[in-house]
Design an enzyme around this catalytic site. Sequence first.
Site, mmCIF file in Angstrom:
data_model
loop_
_atom_site.group_PDB
_atom_site.id
_atom_site.type_symbol
_atom_site.label_atom_id
_atom_site.label_comp_id
_atom_site.label_asym_id
_atom_site.label_seq_id
_atom_site.Cartn_x
_atom_site.Cartn_y
_atom_site.Cartn_z
ATOM 1 N N CYS A 113 0.824 -1.214 0.000
ATOM 2 C CA CYS A 113 0.000 0.000 0.000
ATOM 3 C C CYS A 113 0.859 1.266 0.000
ATOM 4 C CB CYS A 113 -0.919 0.001 1.212
ATOM 5 S SG CYS A 113 -2.001 -1.427 1.231
ATOM 6 N N HIS A 258 -3.622 6.905 1.805
ATOM 7 C CA HIS A 258 -3.932 5.603 1.213
ATOM 8 C C HIS A 258 -5.336 5.216 1.685
ATOM 9 C CE1 HIS A 258 -4.103 1.436 0.398
ATOM 10 N NE2 HIS A 258 -3.939 1.078 1.661
ATOM 11 N N ASN A 288 -9.897 -0.675 -1.430
ATOM 12 C CA ASN A 288 -8.459 -0.454 -1.233
ATOM 13 C C ASN A 288 -7.725 -1.000 -2.462
ATOM 14 O OD1 ASN A 288 -5.758 -0.860 -0.551
ATOM 15 N ND2 ASN A 288 -6.204 -1.360 1.582
HETATM 16 N N1 COA Z 1 -19.008 -9.716 7.021
HETATM 17 C C1 COA Z 1 -19.611 -10.049 8.164
HETATM 18 N N2 COA Z 1 -18.954 -10.397 9.278
HETATM 19 C C2 COA Z 1 -17.614 -10.381 9.220
HETATM 20 C C3 COA Z 1 -16.913 -10.035 8.053
HETATM 21 C C4 COA Z 1 -17.669 -9.695 6.928
HETATM 22 N N3 COA Z 1 -17.088 -9.333 5.753
HETATM 23 N N4 COA Z 1 -15.590 -10.107 8.312
HETATM 24 C C5 COA Z 1 -15.466 -10.496 9.581
HETATM 25 N N5 COA Z 1 -16.687 -10.665 10.131
HETATM 26 C C6 COA Z 1 -17.022 -11.090 11.487
HETATM 27 C C7 COA Z 1 -15.937 -11.955 12.118
HETATM 28 O O1 COA Z 1 -16.052 -13.282 11.719
HETATM 29 C C8 COA Z 1 -16.202 -11.741 13.574
HETATM 30 O O2 COA Z 1 -17.276 -12.551 13.965
HETATM 31 P P1 COA Z 1 -17.257 -13.287 15.408
HETATM 32 O O3 COA Z 1 -17.254 -12.146 16.410
HETATM 33 O O4 COA Z 1 -18.516 -14.072 15.389
HETATM 34 O O5 COA Z 1 -16.004 -14.084 15.443
HETATM 35 C C9 COA Z 1 -16.685 -10.298 13.643
HETATM 36 O O6 COA Z 1 -17.149 -9.958 12.320
HETATM 37 C C10 COA Z 1 -15.609 -9.356 14.041
HETATM 38 O O7 COA Z 1 -14.460 -9.658 13.245
HETATM 39 P P2 COA Z 1 -13.179 -8.788 13.275
HETATM 40 O O8 COA Z 1 -12.185 -9.268 12.259
HETATM 41 O O9 COA Z 1 -12.706 -8.679 14.680
HETATM 42 O O10 COA Z 1 -13.824 -7.428 12.789
HETATM 43 P P3 COA Z 1 -13.292 -5.975 12.917
HETATM 44 O O11 COA Z 1 -14.242 -5.156 13.661
HETATM 45 O O12 COA Z 1 -11.848 -5.933 13.301
HETATM 46 O O13 COA Z 1 -13.402 -5.515 11.403
HETATM 47 C C11 COA Z 1 -11.998 -5.156 9.512
HETATM 48 C C12 COA Z 1 -12.671 -6.194 10.401
HETATM 49 C C13 COA Z 1 -11.158 -5.859 8.467
HETATM 50 C C14 COA Z 1 -13.060 -4.338 8.806
HETATM 51 C C15 COA Z 1 -11.153 -4.229 10.431
HETATM 52 O O14 COA Z 1 -10.332 -4.983 11.266
HETATM 53 C C16 COA Z 1 -10.310 -3.291 9.661
HETATM 54 O O15 COA Z 1 -10.813 -2.427 8.993
HETATM 55 N N6 COA Z 1 -8.984 -3.399 9.780
HETATM 56 C C17 COA Z 1 -8.084 -2.569 9.024
HETATM 57 C C18 COA Z 1 -7.833 -3.251 7.744
HETATM 58 C C19 COA Z 1 -7.339 -2.362 6.671
HETATM 59 O O16 COA Z 1 -7.674 -1.222 6.574
HETATM 60 N N7 COA Z 1 -6.510 -2.921 5.851
HETATM 61 C C20 COA Z 1 -5.980 -2.227 4.748
HETATM 62 C C21 COA Z 1 -4.602 -2.590 4.525
HETATM 63 S S1 COA Z 1 -3.609 -1.178 4.763
#
Ligand code: COA
Length: 334
Positions: A113, A258, A288
Site C-alpha cells: 500500500c 492511502h 483499497n
Molecule cells: N461480514 C460479516 N462479518 C464479518 C466479516 C464480513 N465481511 N468479516 C469479519 N466478520 C465477522 C468476524 O467473523 C467476527 O465474527 P465473530 O465475532 O462471530 O467471530 C466479527 O465480524 C468481528 O471480526 P473482526 O475481524 O474482529 O472485525 P473488525 O471489527 O476488526 O473488522 C476489519 C474487520 C477488516 C473491517 C477491520 O479490522 C479493519 O478495517 N482493519 C483494518 C484493515 C485495513 O484497513 N486494511 C488495509 C490494509 S492497509
Amino acid sequence: MNSYIKDISYYVPEKIITNNDLEKLMDTSDEWITSRTGIKQRHSVGDNPLGPSDLAVESTKKLFDKIDVKLEDIDFVIFATSSPDTYVPGSGSIFQHKMGLNNIGVLDIRQGCCGFVYAISVADQFIKAGTYKNILVVGSEVQTTQLDYDTKGRGTAIIFGDGATSALVRPTKSKGKGILSSHLHSDGKYISELGTMVPSPVVKGLINKKNIDNREHHIFMNGREVFRHAVKRFPDVIREGLSYNNLNIEDVGLVIPHQANYRITQAVQRSLKVEENKVFSNIHKYGNTTAASVGIALSEAIEQNRIKDNDIIVLVAFGAGFYWASSILKWHNE
Ligand code: COA
C-alpha cells in the site's frame, strides 16, 4: 533542483463488484461492510486475463492524452505493485514492453500500500541528483483475482479492488515548490499480519497442495492488528514530514491518505484535529487498491479542483510489511 508531479491519471476496469454482489458469495452484508470500512463497491478485471501491466497501460494512455510531453521523452519508469503479472520479471518491464518504452531503465517497487509513496520518493531523488528528467511513476494492482471470496476469507476479501495510476515526475526551477520531502519506514516484525503467506518458488519444496488447502495463496490480513498500527502510523509519519519542513497541520491544504478503510481515515482526521474536508476519501467507490490508491485519490482530488497552486499536500500510506511513508508537496501547477 526540486521535482514535482506534472500530472497524474488513473484507470479502473469497468466491472463493479458491489457489497450486494459479495452477499451472494459469502456470509456478509452491505450494512456490515459499509459500517466497518466505508466501502460500497470495488472495480474488478473479472474473468479477463489482465495483470497490473495492462491496467497501467490504460492509465498511462490517459496521462499522455492530457499532457504536452511525448512518450519518447520518458527516461525512467518506476512501477509499484504487490500483485505482479509474473514472479520474474517484474511488472515494470512487462509494462515497458507493452508501452514500447524500450531500453530505458525500469525499477519495480514492492512496498504494498506504500508503493506509490515510495515510488514518488525514489523518482524525486533521481530528479534531484540530475540523473533523469521525465520519470513515469506507476501504481497498479489486480487484487480481486487472488481474494478468498468465501466466508472463510470475508474479513479480507471485502476490502480490496483493482486499479492503476500513472504520474509524470519532472524537475522544476521554481524554488521551494514540488516534492519537499519524503519519509519512509518499515518494520518487518509484522510480515505475517498482512500478506500472501504462500512461500515463493525459491523456497525449495514449500509450495505444495497443503498451501492451497490452507488457503495460503490468498492474501491474509489480521484486520484488528493492521487497524491498531495504522491509526498510529498515519498521523506519526504526517507529523514527521510536516515538522521536517517547519509546517503545521493548519498549513496543509489536503491530506491524501492511502484508502485503507474509511474508519482509519476518520481516526487520522481526528488525531490531526482537522476538518473532514481536509482529508480526501474515495474508498466507497474503489475499496483499497493498494499501490494505486494514493495516486487514484490524488487524480480525483485534482479533477474535483480540491488542489490549487502552492497548496501543501500530504501523501501518506500504511500497509503490508508493515511499511508507512509520507511525502510533503507544495503543489506546482506548470
Ligand atoms: N461480514 C460479516 N462479518 C464479518 C466479516 C464480513 N465481511 N468479516 C469479519 N466478520 C465477522 C468476524 O467473523 C467476527 O465474527 P465473530 O465475532 O462471530 O467471530 C466479527 O465480524 C468481528 O471480526 P473482526 O475481524 O474482529 O472485525 P473488525 O471489527 O476488526 O473488522 C476489519 C474487520 C477488516 C473491517 C477491520 O479490522 C479493519 O478495517 N482493519 C483494518 C484493515 C485495513 O484497513 N486494511 C488495509 C490494509 S492497509
